[in-house]
Design a protein around this motif. Structure first.
Motif, short mmCIF file in Angstrom:
data_model
loop_
_atom_site.label_atom_id
_atom_site.label_comp_id
_atom_site.label_asym_id
_atom_site.label_seq_id
_atom_site.Cartn_x
_atom_site.Cartn_y
_atom_site.Cartn_z
N UNK A 21 0.82 -1.22 0.00
CA UNK A 21 0.00 0.00 0.00
C UNK A 21 0.85 1.26 0.00
N UNK A 22 1.98 1.24 0.70
CA UNK A 22 2.80 2.45 0.78
C UNK A 22 3.48 2.77 -0.54
N UNK A 23 3.89 1.71 -1.29
CA UNK A 23 4.53 1.93 -2.59
C UNK A 23 3.54 1.95 -3.74
N UNK A 24 2.27 1.56 -3.43
CA UNK A 24 1.18 1.53 -4.42
C UNK A 24 1.53 0.63 -5.61
N UNK A 25 2.01 -0.59 -5.31
CA UNK A 25 2.32 -1.57 -6.35
C UNK A 25 1.68 -2.89 -5.98
N UNK B 123 -3.45 -2.09 -8.11
CA UNK B 123 -2.62 -1.12 -7.42
C UNK B 123 -2.46 -1.55 -5.97
N UNK B 124 -1.66 -0.78 -5.22
CA UNK B 124 -1.48 -1.08 -3.83
C UNK B 124 -2.74 -0.94 -3.00
N UNK B 125 -3.65 -0.04 -3.42
CA UNK B 125 -4.91 0.12 -2.69
C UNK B 125 -6.00 -0.82 -3.18
N UNK B 126 -5.86 -1.31 -4.41
CA UNK B 126 -6.83 -2.26 -4.97
C UNK B 126 -6.06 -3.35 -5.72
N UNK B 127 -5.40 -4.25 -4.98
CA UNK B 127 -4.50 -5.22 -5.63
C UNK B 127 -5.26 -6.34 -6.33
N UNK B 128 -4.62 -6.91 -7.36
CA UNK B 128 -5.12 -8.10 -8.01
C UNK B 128 -4.65 -9.35 -7.29
N UNK B 129 -5.14 -10.49 -7.72
CA UNK B 129 -4.84 -11.74 -7.03
C UNK B 129 -4.52 -12.84 -8.02
N UNK C 235 7.95 -22.19 -7.16
CA UNK C 235 8.70 -21.38 -8.11
C UNK C 235 9.02 -20.02 -7.51
N UNK C 236 10.08 -19.41 -8.05
CA UNK C 236 10.47 -18.08 -7.60
C UNK C 236 9.63 -17.02 -8.30
N UNK C 237 9.84 -15.79 -7.91
CA UNK C 237 9.15 -14.63 -8.47
C UNK C 237 9.63 -14.42 -9.91
N UNK C 238 8.89 -14.96 -10.86
CA UNK C 238 9.24 -14.88 -12.28
C UNK C 238 8.65 -13.59 -12.84
N UNK C 239 9.52 -12.62 -13.05
CA UNK C 239 9.04 -11.31 -13.44
C UNK C 239 8.35 -11.26 -14.78
N UNK C 240 8.68 -12.19 -15.68
CA UNK C 240 8.09 -12.13 -17.02
C UNK C 240 6.62 -12.54 -17.03
N UNK C 241 6.15 -13.19 -15.97
CA UNK C 241 4.79 -13.71 -15.98
C UNK C 241 3.82 -12.84 -15.21
N UNK C 242 4.28 -11.80 -14.51
CA UNK C 242 3.41 -11.02 -13.64
C UNK C 242 3.57 -9.53 -13.93
N UNK C 243 2.63 -8.74 -13.38
CA UNK C 243 2.60 -7.31 -13.68
C UNK C 243 3.84 -6.59 -13.16
N UNK C 244 4.40 -7.06 -12.07
CA UNK C 244 5.59 -6.42 -11.48
C UNK C 244 6.69 -7.47 -11.39
N UNK D 54 10.86 -4.13 -9.09
CA UNK D 54 10.10 -3.95 -7.85
C UNK D 54 10.89 -3.07 -6.90
N UNK D 55 10.28 -1.99 -6.36
CA UNK D 55 11.01 -1.11 -5.43
C UNK D 55 11.14 -1.75 -4.05
N UNK D 56 12.20 -1.41 -3.36
CA UNK D 56 12.39 -1.88 -1.99
C UNK D 56 11.38 -1.23 -1.07
N UNK D 57 10.96 -1.99 -0.05
CA UNK D 57 9.98 -1.49 0.90
C UNK D 57 9.23 -2.63 1.55
N UNK D 58 8.17 -2.28 2.28
CA UNK D 58 7.36 -3.27 3.01
C UNK D 58 6.20 -3.74 2.13
N UNK D 59 6.04 -5.07 2.04
CA UNK D 59 4.99 -5.68 1.25
C UNK D 59 4.11 -6.55 2.16
#
Length: 800
Positions: free
Chosen positions: A347-351, A357-363, A381-390, A395-400
């Motif tokens: 929510x703080x990074x809005x990603x 978005x961070x306030x209305x995330x997808x699933x 599996x690991x976080x495969x960036x090619x398959x997801x929106x971010x 991805x910016x550093x911060x709290x998720x």
């Protein structure tokens, strides 16, 4: 005449306006009131959401301890121990801090509701203002499921500690006793500005919102299992069901006589039996995020993003039925679960990773048991960036936040969430320097590999404490490449007489190998040891074996302390609560039996000849034990099979009821498991399994006094390498269940190294030749340039 003609359209317009005006006013009133109602509902919903977010942190506002008037004594400060003036200190510090957390939650909720008209809340009732039903009345309830508290929604709208609906005991949970669920409920009486026509009683409407969360452990942490109850549950009740059972009873009177006799037989008797039926309350669905396991964990590498959750429905598989409930699929449960949804967002990074978005995330919805956020199964599996929106790189550093919601096949749902901190190291920017280099001789340079240091996240609980037979067990995995040494064990159990008058802990085992001989009837038990848990994703079982236990009821807890080479010490903990079974009430049965009418009979008494009775001498039968089942050989390879020999030394037949097999799927090319077999053909399980682990509940038998070979047959096989592990569970007649395990490591084949062979070449000798010497012009030679050598890239070892 002209003036009269002009007044007609003016009068008509006035009449039309008078007819339309009430409709326009009603529409305008409806739009205004509907907008105010929606705005009030959104405020109430957000207030509950902000309240539960504050409550689950375990934090409190220290200023409330000294400034808040609480307890009805009209004195500032929260001081409940009756001693000196020491708010949030002294003997009652724990209770006073938890009270400050509850009052702080009230204040957070009321600060969000400042845009609404609310009655004034006076001490000591900070959570309520006004009278129920009055305009602008509000009530705030904070309720945890610790100590079996139950929340009763409106009209009661209270948190009950003893199950009654008369006493309100708000409580936000104690972070030191585990991860409890906390509920924040907000009730508000919305008042309309204008009365509703023809419905004067609809002057107000009640708005209500509830939000729940899991209390995090920001105080001294323990890794615990969520208790079975959930906020909002209702205590189980006994519902007597009267059942009419007609039981015909025919009583015949045998007679030995030479004279014909007329004998009346009593008629059938109808018996009315009142049977009490216990109707259990459905248990909540279990769901828990297990990777990452600790809240606020720092994620520094891609290998730490194998996010995973476990889920099952205890109404489908009871907690003590390990074969059906959990062991059916190691690493996630899955019994009675339709799917699990994942949200990963900030929510703080809005990603958001899955869109939005961070306030209305997808699933993302995962239906495969093992329940991985990015797919796969053991490891995820690991976080495969090619398959997801971010993707990982951007991805910016911060709290998720990771949120999960499990949906059972019955439609019931449950959720859990946890936070993590993304802390990717900065990526160095390489500098390209075009420098002509004259290299007369190729040089081979060995690049050093940086070995990552171990962390406590490499030790993961693969299954929380559970009771199996006469044992209490726990599964733990070491994902680091070096072993972790178990140096200390702390175990708490109910003791005597709860589990029996002669019960004692017989031994502690790791991977079915004893490291403490036991024979202790005290609790707690503290043991120092030196037993290794191998690395490279090895999962082993820790077992506390009991003797003479007659009843498994109460609380169990274990803390296992491991140490890595270099001195890093890590503790993994788990708890288990076994509730006593519900007691049913037996209602006496009323039986109305008609008395038969007998007719006098003249009967001659026959002569009875006594026959001697032959008494058979009973034969002593030995009772099977788990020592009768042994692996007579270690796990090994045989052409395209993995095999092990099993012996049953008892005379009774042992039935193989469960098979658990782990193998390095994906690293053996296109190989897959073709079948499982015990002894000779036929196979007891077929299935073309290309994944790991493989669990089967198909059965086969091992006759008494026999030794048979268990085998896992592979197809498309070319070579074996890596770790293999098998766990076979047998059951003897009478219910005795025994599990035997074996493991095998096959090293990869050595890689041939090419060695260059120096060759001596003879140099031909030529006659000297006179050659005119040309004029040589000086040539500009580029000076060598110092080139920075890029630093070696650290090699990461996966976590999953």
């Amino acid at each position: 005449m002209l003036k009269s003609k002009e007044s007609k359209p003016l009068g008509q317009a006035m009449v039309e306006f008078a007819l339309v005006l009430p409709v326009l006013l009603a529409m305008l009133w409806g739009i205004m009131e509907l907008a105010r109602l929606i705005q009030s509902y959104l405020v109430v919903t957000n207030a509950a959401r902000f309240g539960v977010r504050y409550a689950v942190t375990g934090d409190y506002d220290a200023t409330l301890c000294s400034n808040t008037t609480y307890g009805g004594d009209a004195q500032p400060g929260i001081d409940l121990d009756g001693g000196a003036d020491d708010p949030c200190a002294g003997p009652g510090q724990r209770e006073e801090i938890d009270t400050a957390r509850v009052v702080g939650t009230y204040e957070i909720v009321k600060s969000v509701m400042t845009s609404l008209r609310m009655k004034t809340a006076a001490a000591p009732d900070f959570e309520s203002g006004g009278v129920v039903g009055d305009p602008s009345y509000f009530n705030i309830t904070v309720c945890s499921n610790e100590e079996n508290r139950v929340y009763y929604p409106p009209p009661n709208d209270i948190c009950s500690e003893d199950g009654s609906t008369s006493t309100d005991s708000d409580h936000a949970g104690n972070p030191e006793t585990g991860r409890h669920r906390v509920l924040v409920a907000v009730t508000y009486e919305h008042e309309f500005l204008f009365p509703v026509p023809f419905f004067p009683e609809l002057a107000t409407v009640t708005l209500h919102s509830e939000r729940t969360g899991v209390l995090e452990q920001f105080r001294p942490a323990q890794v615990v299992q969520l208790p079975g109850g959930s906020v909002g549950g209702v205590p189980p009740t006994l519902t007597p069901t009267h059942t009419i059972t007609l039981t015909p009873t025919i009583t015949e009177t045998p007679t030995i006589t030479e004279t014909p006799t007329i004998t009346e037989t009593s008629s059938a008797t109808a018996t009315v039996t009142s049977t009490s039926t216990v109707t259990p309350t459905p248990l909540p669905v279990h769901v828990q995020i297990i990777v990452p396991f600790n809240a606020g964990q720092s994620i520094t590498s891609l290998s730490q993003t194998r996010f995973e959750a476990e889920a099952w429905d205890p109404n489908v598989c009871p907690a003590d039925d390990t074969a059906t409930c959990y062991d059916a699929r190691q690493g996630g449960g899955g019994a009675g679960i339709s799917n699990v949804r994942f949200w990963v967002y900030s929510p703080t990074l809005n990603v958001s990773l899955f869109g939005g978005t961070g306030s209305s995330p997808g699933s993302r919805t995962e239906g495969q048991v093992g329940y991985c956020a990015f797919g796969g199964n053991d490891p995820c599996q690991e976080w495969d960036g090619t398959a997801y929106s971010l993707d990982w790189a951007s991805a910016p550093n911060g709290t998720y936040i990771i949120e999960v919601e499990a949906t059972a096949t019955s439609g019931a749902k449950a959720s859990d969430y946890i936070t993590f901190v993304l802390n990717k190291p900065p990526t160095p920017t390489p500098t390209l320097t075009h420098t002509p280099t004259v290299t007369p001789t190729p040089t081979q340079t060995l690049t050093p590999t940086i070995t990552p240091a171990p962390s406590c996240s490499n030790l993961q609980i693969r299954r929380q404490l559970w009771q199996a037979g006469d044992d209490v067990r726990l599964r733990v995995r070491n994902s680091y490449f070096l072993p972790a040494t178990l140096i200390d064990t702390h175990f708490e159990w109910p003791g005597r007489p709860s589990m029996g008058s002669n019960v004692y802990v017989n031994q502690f085992l790791l991977n079915w190998s004893m490291y403490w001989p036991g024979n202790s009837s005290s609790s707690p038990i503290d043991v120092t040891s030196s037993r290794d848990l191998p690395g490279n994703w090895t999962t082993q079982a820790w077992i506390a074996d009991f003797n003479n236990a007659t009843n498994y009821v109460g609380n169990f807890a274990v803390d296992l302390t491991f140490q890595y080479p270099g001195g890093l010490t890590c503790v993994v903990s788990s708890t288990l609560t076994v509730d006593p079974p519900p007691t049913s009430t037996i209602t006496p049965t009323q039986t109305n039996t008609a008395l038969p009418t007998s007719t006098p009979t003249i009967t001659r008494t026959p002569t009875v000849t006594r026959t001697p009775t032959v008494t058979r001498t009973p034969t002593a039968t030995t009772v099977p034990t788990c020592a009768n089942l042994t692996f007579t050989s270690g796990l090994s390879t045989s052409v395209d099979d993995i095999v092990v020999d099993v012996r049953n030394s008892h005379s009774s037949t042992a039935t193989l009821v469960d098979t658990h097999f782990e193998w390095p799927a994906g690293s053996l090319g296109s190989a897959y498991i073709n079948f499982f077999r015990l002894g000779a053909y036929p196979n007891y399980s077929n299935g073309n399994a290309s994944y790991s682990p493989v669990d089967r509940t198909d059965q086969d038998t091992l006759p008494g006094g026999n030794t048979q070979t268990w085998r896992a047959d592979f197809d498309n096989w070319s070579f074996f390498q890596g770790n293999f592990y098998v766990e076979l569970t047998f059951q003897y007649p009478g219910g005795l269940t025994c599990t035997r395990t074996a493991s095998l490591y096959v090293p990869p084949p050595p890689t041939p190294t090419k060695t260059r062979t120096p060759t001596r070449t003879a140099t031909p000798t030529q006659a000297p030749t006179r050659t005119p010497t040309p004029n040589v012009s000086p040539t500009n030679t580029l000076a060598p340039t110092n080139t920075s050598t890029p630093m070696p890239t650290p090699t990461s070892f996966g976590d999953g």
